[in-house]
Scaffold this motif. Structure first.
Motif, PDB file in Angstrom:
ATOM      1  N   ALA A 182       0.313  -1.100   0.036  1.00 54.60           N
ATOM      2  CA  ALA A 182      -0.014   0.260   0.149  1.00 54.60           C
ATOM      3  C   ALA A 182       1.088   0.697   0.152  1.00 54.60           C
ATOM      4  CB  ALA A 182      -1.068   0.050   1.155  1.00 54.60           C
ATOM      5  N   ILE A 184      -0.136  -0.653 -10.363  1.00 56.96           N
ATOM      6  CA  ILE A 184      -1.060  -0.564  -9.341  1.00 56.96           C
ATOM      7  C   ILE A 184      -1.916  -2.308  -9.917  1.00 56.96           C
ATOM      8  CG2 ILE A 184      -3.442   0.193  -7.941  1.00 56.96           C
ATOM      9  CD1 ILE A 184      -0.730   1.665  -7.684  1.00 56.96           C
ATOM     10  N   GLU A 186      -5.351  -4.305  -8.959  1.00 52.62           N
ATOM     11  CA  GLU A 186      -6.669  -4.178  -8.348  1.00 52.62           C
ATOM     12  C   GLU A 186      -7.685  -6.069  -7.481  1.00 52.62           C
ATOM     13  OE1 GLU A 186     -12.054  -2.942  -9.209  1.00 52.62           O
ATOM     14  OE2 GLU A 186     -10.088  -3.012 -11.158  1.00 52.62           O
ATOM     15  N   LYS A 209     -10.104  -8.318  -5.681  1.00 59.84           N
ATOM     16  CA  LYS A 209     -11.673  -9.068  -4.951  1.00 59.84           C
ATOM     17  C   LYS A 209     -11.001 -10.104  -4.479  1.00 59.84           C
ATOM     18  CE  LYS A 209     -16.266  -9.388  -6.893  1.00 59.84           C
ATOM     19  NZ  LYS A 209     -16.663  -9.370  -7.988  1.00 59.84           N
ATOM     20  N   LYS A 264      -7.375   2.272  -8.527  1.00 59.86           N
ATOM     21  CA  LYS A 264      -9.044   1.661  -8.116  1.00 59.86           C
ATOM     22  C   LYS A 264      -8.107   1.251  -7.543  1.00 59.86           C
ATOM     23  CE  LYS A 264     -10.191   0.358 -12.718  1.00 59.86           C
ATOM     24  NZ  LYS A 264     -10.713  -0.871 -14.419  1.00 59.86           N
ATOM     25  N   SER A 265      -6.830   1.269  -6.874  1.00 59.97           N
ATOM     26  CA  SER A 265      -6.802   0.585  -5.368  1.00 59.97           C
ATOM     27  C   SER A 265      -5.638   1.476  -5.637  1.00 59.97           C
ATOM     28  CB  SER A 265      -6.427  -0.796  -5.172  1.00 59.97           C
ATOM     29  OG  SER A 265      -4.821  -1.045  -5.263  1.00 59.97           O
ATOM     30  N   ASN A 266      -4.864   1.343  -3.487  1.00 58.85           N
ATOM     31  CA  ASN A 266      -3.365   2.305  -3.405  1.00 58.85           C
ATOM     32  C   ASN A 266      -2.612   1.719  -2.894  1.00 58.85           C
ATOM     33  OD1 ASN A 266      -4.151   0.654  -1.055  1.00 58.85           O
ATOM     34  ND2 ASN A 266      -3.777   2.153   0.486  1.00 58.85           N
ATOM     35  N   LEU A 267      -2.690   0.166  -3.853  1.00 56.15           N
ATOM     36  CA  LEU A 267      -1.780  -0.658  -4.228  1.00 56.15           C
ATOM     37  C   LEU A 267      -0.793  -1.336  -4.806  1.00 56.15           C
ATOM     38  CD1 LEU A 267      -4.458  -4.127  -2.920  1.00 56.15           C
ATOM     39  CD2 LEU A 267      -2.600  -2.814  -0.762  1.00 56.15           C
TER      40      LEU A 267
END
Length: 310
Positions: free
Chosen positions: A130, A139, A141, A143, A158-161
Motif C-alpha cells: 500500500a 497498481i 486491483e 477482490k 482503483k486501489s492503493n496497492l
C-alpha cells in the motif's frame, strides 16, 4: 523444477536523479554503503539464484564492471536495450537467455525483507504494498483476496496497492508469449511497452498471479528517497571498520566500507561511505558518500556526494 533465472532491468537513465546520473546509471548510485545494484544482487544471492540476465543501456560499462568485479561467481549475461521502449520491452529482450522459472527485480528497487515467499511460493507472484500516491506506480486491483486487474500509473487508481518491482513466474515462456501479444498489438502507455499489460494478458488467459505483500520496499528514484532509504537501512544495519575512530568522531548509525580513508572527520549520524572514498577534515551528517569520492574540508548535511558532485 529448473532453477530460477533472475532478470534485472537496469537500462534507465534516471532523469529525476540528475546531476548524479550524468556520469553513471541510477542503479550504480550508492545507498547505505554500496550501489543500489549491490543491494539487489545481495538479494539474488540470498535466494541462491546463480544465473542473472541484466538489461542494460545508459552507461552500461559501469554496471558490467561492477558486477564482474564484485560478483564474479554469478553466471551473468548482459543484454542491451538501445532505446528506452519501456519495462515490458526490456523484459522481452531477455527471452533468448531465459527458460523455466524467472524472478524479476527492477534495477532501482531495494527490498529489505525476505523474498523467498514470493519466489518459492509455488505460484506466479507479484510483490505489492500500500502506498500514499498510487498514481506513480503500477497498481493491482483486488477482490476477495485475488488480483482482478493491473494498471500502469493510473490517473484515477482503483486501489492503493502498488507493484513493488518484484515478480516471479513459474514458466517464463508464458510471460514472453504475453509480452509478444502486447508488442504485436501496439499498445503503449506513455509511449512505452508495459509489463503490466502483459500481466493483464495472463489474467485474461486465466493464469493465476498471486499478490505477496512486502513490508519494506524502496523505489530509489529521487534524491529524497535515496536519503530516506539510507536512514532506514542504517537503522537496521550499521558498521564501522575497526581503527577508523582513532582519528575521527563517528556518530552512529553509520555504514563505512572497508578500505575507506578518513582523517580528522566527524561522521554521522546517518552517514554512509562507499568503497575507496578518501575524506579529510569533513563534517557530514545525513549524507551518502559514493565510491572513490575524495572530500577535503567539506561540511554537508542532507546531501548526496560523489566523485563528480560535491
Amino acid at each position: 523444477m529448473q532453477p530460477f533465472t533472475a532478470i534485472i532491468p537496469a537500462a534507465g537513465k534516471g532523469v529525476r536523479l540528475l546531476p548524479y546520473t550524468a556520469n553513471m546509471p541510477k542503479t550504480m548510485i550508492s545507498v547505505a554503503g554500496k550501489p543500489i545494484m549491490g543491494h539487489i544482487l545481495d538479494q539474488v544471492e540470498s535466494l541462491d539464484i546463480q544465473k542473472v540476465v541484466f538489461i542494460v543501456g545508459y552507461k552500461k560499462e559501469a554496471i558490467v564492471e561492477f558486477v564482474r568485479s564484485q560478483y564474479p561467481h554469478l553466471d551473468v549475461t548482459f543484454v542491451e536495450q538501445p532505446e528506452p521502449k519501456g519495462l515490458g520491452h526490456a523484459i522481452y529482450l531477455a527471452k533468448p537467455y531465459v527458460s523455466g522459472p524467472c524472478f524479476i527485480l527492477l534495477g532501482d528497487t531495494i527490498v529489505d525483507g525476505d523474498l523467498k515467499p514470493l519466489v518459492f511460493g509455488g505460484k506466479n507472484a507479484v510483490g505489492i504494498r500500500a502506498v500514499q500516491d498510487p498514481s506513480r506506480f503500477g497498481i493491482v486491483e483486488m477482490k476477495d483476496g485475488k488480483i482482478i486487474s493491473f494498471e500502469e500509473k493510473p490517473v484515477q487508481p482503483k486501489s492503493n496497492l502498488a507493484i513493488i518491482g518484484a515478480y516471479a513466474f513459474l514458466d517464463s515462456a508464458q510471460l514472453f508469449n504475453a509480452l509478444e501479444e502486447v508488442i504485436r498489438s501496439g499498445k503503449k502507455v506513455k509511449n512505452e511497452i508495459q509489463l503490466t499489460d502483459a500481466l493483464s494478458v495472463l489474467l485474461a488467459r486465466g493464469t493465476e498471479i498471486v499478490p505477496v505483500e512486502m513490508n519494506d520496499w524502496f523505489d530509489c528514484g529521487t534524491v529524497e528517497v535515496l536519503l530516506q532509504t539510507n536512514r532506514l537501512l542504517l537503522d537496521r544495519h550499521h558498521r564501522v571498520p575497526s581503527g577508523l575512530e582513532k582519528d575521527n568522531k563517528i556518530v552512529l548509525p553509520c555504514w563505512i566500507a572497508d578500505g575507506v580513508k578518513a582523517k580528522n572527520c566527524v561522521l554521522g549520524p546517518y552517514v554512509s561511505v562507499a568503497y575507496e572514498a578518501d575524506l579529510e577534515n569533513c563534517t557530514l551528517q545525513d549524507a551518502i558518500v559514493g565510491p572513490q569520492t575524495v572530500l577535503k574540508n567539506n561540511t554537508a548535511s542532507h546531501a548526496v556526494l560523489d566523485k563528480y558532485n560535491h
